[in-house]
Design a protein around this motif. Structure first.
Motif, PDB file in Angstrom:
ATOM      1  N   LEU A   1       3.834  22.972 -13.601  1.00 33.13           N
ATOM      2  CA  LEU A   1       2.737  22.638 -12.701  1.00 33.13           C
ATOM      3  C   LEU A   1       3.166  22.917 -11.269  1.00 33.13           C
ATOM      4  O   LEU A   1       4.255  22.548 -10.855  1.00 33.13           O
ATOM      5  CB  LEU A   1       2.346  21.166 -12.854  1.00 33.13           C
ATOM      6  CG  LEU A   1       1.138  20.688 -12.030  1.00 33.13           C
ATOM      7  CD1 LEU A   1       0.382  19.619 -12.803  1.00 33.13           C
ATOM      8  CD2 LEU A   1       1.552  20.152 -10.682  1.00 33.13           C
TER       9      LEU A   1
ATOM     10  N   ALA B   1      -4.096  22.273  -7.880  1.00 30.68           N
ATOM     11  CA  ALA B   1      -3.103  22.194  -8.951  1.00 30.68           C
ATOM     12  C   ALA B   1      -3.208  23.408  -9.854  1.00 30.68           C
ATOM     13  O   ALA B   1      -4.300  23.753 -10.307  1.00 30.68           O
ATOM     14  CB  ALA B   1      -3.299  20.924  -9.768  1.00 30.68           C
TER      15      ALA B   1
ATOM     16  N   GLY C   1       1.919  22.272  -7.438  1.00 26.62           N
ATOM     17  CA  GLY C   1       0.981  21.559  -6.593  1.00 26.62           C
ATOM     18  C   GLY C   1       1.708  20.954  -5.418  1.00 26.62           C
ATOM     19  O   GLY C   1       2.854  21.289  -5.116  1.00 26.62           O
ATOM     20  N   LYS C   2       1.070  20.013  -4.755  1.00 33.27           N
ATOM     21  CA  LYS C   2       1.667  19.368  -3.598  1.00 33.27           C
ATOM     22  C   LYS C   2       2.721  18.364  -4.058  1.00 33.27           C
ATOM     23  O   LYS C   2       2.481  17.551  -4.932  1.00 33.27           O
ATOM     24  CB  LYS C   2       0.581  18.655  -2.797  1.00 33.27           C
ATOM     25  CG  LYS C   2       1.079  18.039  -1.499  1.00 33.27           C
ATOM     26  CD  LYS C   2      -0.086  17.441  -0.744  1.00 33.27           C
ATOM     27  CE  LYS C   2       0.389  16.826   0.567  1.00 33.27           C
ATOM     28  NZ  LYS C   2      -0.725  16.232   1.315  1.00 33.27           N
TER      29      LYS C   2
ATOM     30  N   THR D   1      -1.420  24.917 -13.327  1.00 29.98           N
ATOM     31  CA  THR D   1      -0.558  24.588 -14.451  1.00 29.98           C
ATOM     32  C   THR D   1      -0.453  25.769 -15.397  1.00 29.98           C
ATOM     33  O   THR D   1      -1.470  26.396 -15.715  1.00 29.98           O
ATOM     34  CB  THR D   1      -1.112  23.373 -15.234  1.00 29.98           C
ATOM     35  OG1 THR D   1      -1.311  22.289 -14.341  1.00 29.98           O
ATOM     36  CG2 THR D   1      -0.154  22.953 -16.334  1.00 29.98           C
TER      37      THR D   1
ATOM     38  N   THR E   1      -0.393  15.943  -6.557  1.00 28.79           N
ATOM     39  CA  THR E   1       0.231  15.662  -7.844  1.00 28.79           C
ATOM     40  C   THR E   1       1.723  15.894  -7.736  1.00 28.79           C
ATOM     41  O   THR E   1       2.161  16.952  -7.312  1.00 28.79           O
ATOM     42  CB  THR E   1      -0.353  16.590  -8.934  1.00 28.79           C
ATOM     43  OG1 THR E   1      -1.760  16.470  -8.915  1.00 28.79           O
ATOM     44  CG2 THR E   1       0.186  16.210 -10.301  1.00 28.79           C
TER      45      THR E   1
ATOM     46  N   LYS F   1       3.584  28.733  -6.858  1.00 29.83           N
ATOM     47  CA  LYS F   1       2.154  28.735  -7.151  1.00 29.83           C
ATOM     48  C   LYS F   1       1.502  30.016  -6.652  1.00 29.83           C
ATOM     49  O   LYS F   1       0.700  30.645  -7.359  1.00 29.83           O
ATOM     50  CB  LYS F   1       1.479  27.520  -6.510  1.00 29.83           C
ATOM     51  CG  LYS F   1      -0.005  27.413  -6.849  1.00 29.83           C
ATOM     52  CD  LYS F   1      -0.660  26.221  -6.190  1.00 29.83           C
ATOM     53  CE  LYS F   1      -0.953  26.474  -4.724  1.00 29.83           C
ATOM     54  NZ  LYS F   1      -1.822  25.417  -4.142  1.00 29.83           N
TER      55      LYS F   1
ATOM     56  N   VAL G   1       5.485  16.527  -9.199  1.00 38.11           N
ATOM     57  CA  VAL G   1       6.103  17.161 -10.361  1.00 38.11           C
ATOM     58  C   VAL G   1       7.451  16.538 -10.674  1.00 38.11           C
ATOM     59  O   VAL G   1       8.151  16.977 -11.573  1.00 38.11           O
ATOM     60  CB  VAL G   1       6.297  18.679 -10.107  1.00 38.11           C
ATOM     61  CG1 VAL G   1       4.985  19.342  -9.868  1.00 38.11           C
ATOM     62  CG2 VAL G   1       7.246  18.927  -8.944  1.00 38.11           C
TER      63      VAL G   1
END
Length: 357
Positions: A37, A203, A39-40, A205, A25, A54, A27
């Motif tokens: 969020l 992910a 994520g990758k 969030t 996902t 994260k 950002v």
């Protein structure tokens, strides 16, 4: 690592294999007012920063949960449990209402379930202590072909590994540790958070006090967990969706959803209510439904008497057949022989046990 738990509903067997993976996902398109969020993302520098953020967020959440769960080492309470609308192979059952009385100390627990009505009939009771599970169930008293569940009163004695059976649809193990775990089919807090932090495809969030972890694995397995940082990091929502296509090309689908409410009492976060629903579909047609709702009438975080974690607390009627899988034996229960079940108890004495009231 992938762990599989098999659910047999209707004419299908659904294999649950939870792996910590989610589609990448980006950002880059998030607005300033969007949830944060992690994520990758594309670009090594940005990806490294997102991964670090994260990991820090998950670490803080894990620490918060660990502290909250550690505070409640022992306690007791009363809860109402309702099993609604169970359907299997075209059969339906009326809602079952039960009153549960429970005591726990760390991983040890004992509980009794009674039918709610003019008189409280003991339906089943369970003791878990020292890696042993002793379970008494009244049963229906009649044989019911093709319907799950025992038909006669019985006691079973078996080893206990600390994990619930895959076919146990009850949402709770009646200890605070069990009530606050992420899910009965996921790994422990420590392993789950480590796996999530290490996997760049997971992910995470954050929006206000809520932290959402979402992951999936091919072909169609998805899990979403929502934590509330203003409630000790407890889980307020858990959703698991799984489907698979068998050799006959028939699709099986399973959805498990849990919602929970919490209240603060001093430094403790105690459960108020919890609802778990399990739905299944076979080739697009609904094939099973089970929904369990629990409302806590009383919950006290306090030490309980050691004498409660004994077989006599289960109130097993004398003469009930016992299947002892731990010691490879069969016999009929006598209060004076309760020590035979655990090999570490003193013989039972007359008089009801009490405590935590």
């Amino acid at each position: 690592m992938r762990k599989k738990h098999l659910y047999r509903c209707a004419s299908c067997t659904i294999a649950i294999s939870l792996a910590v993976m989610l589609a990448a996902t980006s950002v880059s398109s998030l607005r300033a007012d969007s949830p944060t969020l992690f994520g990758k993302v594309h670009g090594s520098t940005t990806a490294s920063g997102a991964a670090a953020a994260k990991g820090a967020l998950l670490s803080e959440l894990q620490t918060l949960r660990a502290a909250a769960r550690l505070r409640v080492g022992a306690g007791y309470g009363i809860a109402d449990e309702t099993l609604n609308g169970v359907r299997l192979r075209g059969l339906a059952k009326q809602p079952a209402h039960r009153r549960v009385e429970f005591w726990f100390s760390r991983n040890r627990c004992v509980w009794r379930k009674c039918r709610v009505g003019r008189t409280q009939t003991l339906l089943d009771s369970t003791l878990i202590t020292g890696g042993i599970r002793v379970h008494y169930q009244l049963g229906s008293g009649i044989v019911q072909p093709h319907v799950f569940g025992p038909s006669t009163p019985m006691v079973t004695v078996a080893s206990w590994s600390g994990r619930r059976n895959s076919f146990d649809f009850s949402p709770l193990l009646w200890t605070y540790r069990g009530m606050t775990e992420i899910s009965g089919v996921l790994n422990s807090d420590r392993k789950a958070f480590v796996d999530w932090a290490r996997n760049p495809a997971v992910a995470v969030t954050k929006k206000g006090p809520l932290v959402t972890v979402a992951f999936s694995s091919p072909p169609q397995e998805k899990v979403v967990v929502v934590f509330d940082t203003m409630a000790g990091g407890m889980v307020t929502r858990y959703c698991q969706m799984d489907s698979e296509v068998g050799p006959d090309r028939r699709e099986s689908k399973l959805v498990i959803t849990t919602r929970a409410k919490w209240r603060r009492v001093g430094t403790y976060w105690l459960p108020v209510a919890q609802t778990t629903g399990i739905r299944t579909w076979n080739n697009g047609k609904a094939s099973g439904l089970a929904r369990t709702s629990i409302r806590f009438l009383k919950f006290v975080a306090a030490p309980v008497k050691e004498g409660l974690f004994k077989v006599p607390t289960l109130e097993i009627p004398p003469g009930t057949p016992v299947i002892d899988l731990l010691h490879h034996d069969q016999y009929r229960y006598l209060p004076a022989d309760a020590a035979l079940m655990l090999f570490r108890e003193k013989p039972a004495v007359d008089g009801a046990t009490s405590g935590g009231k």
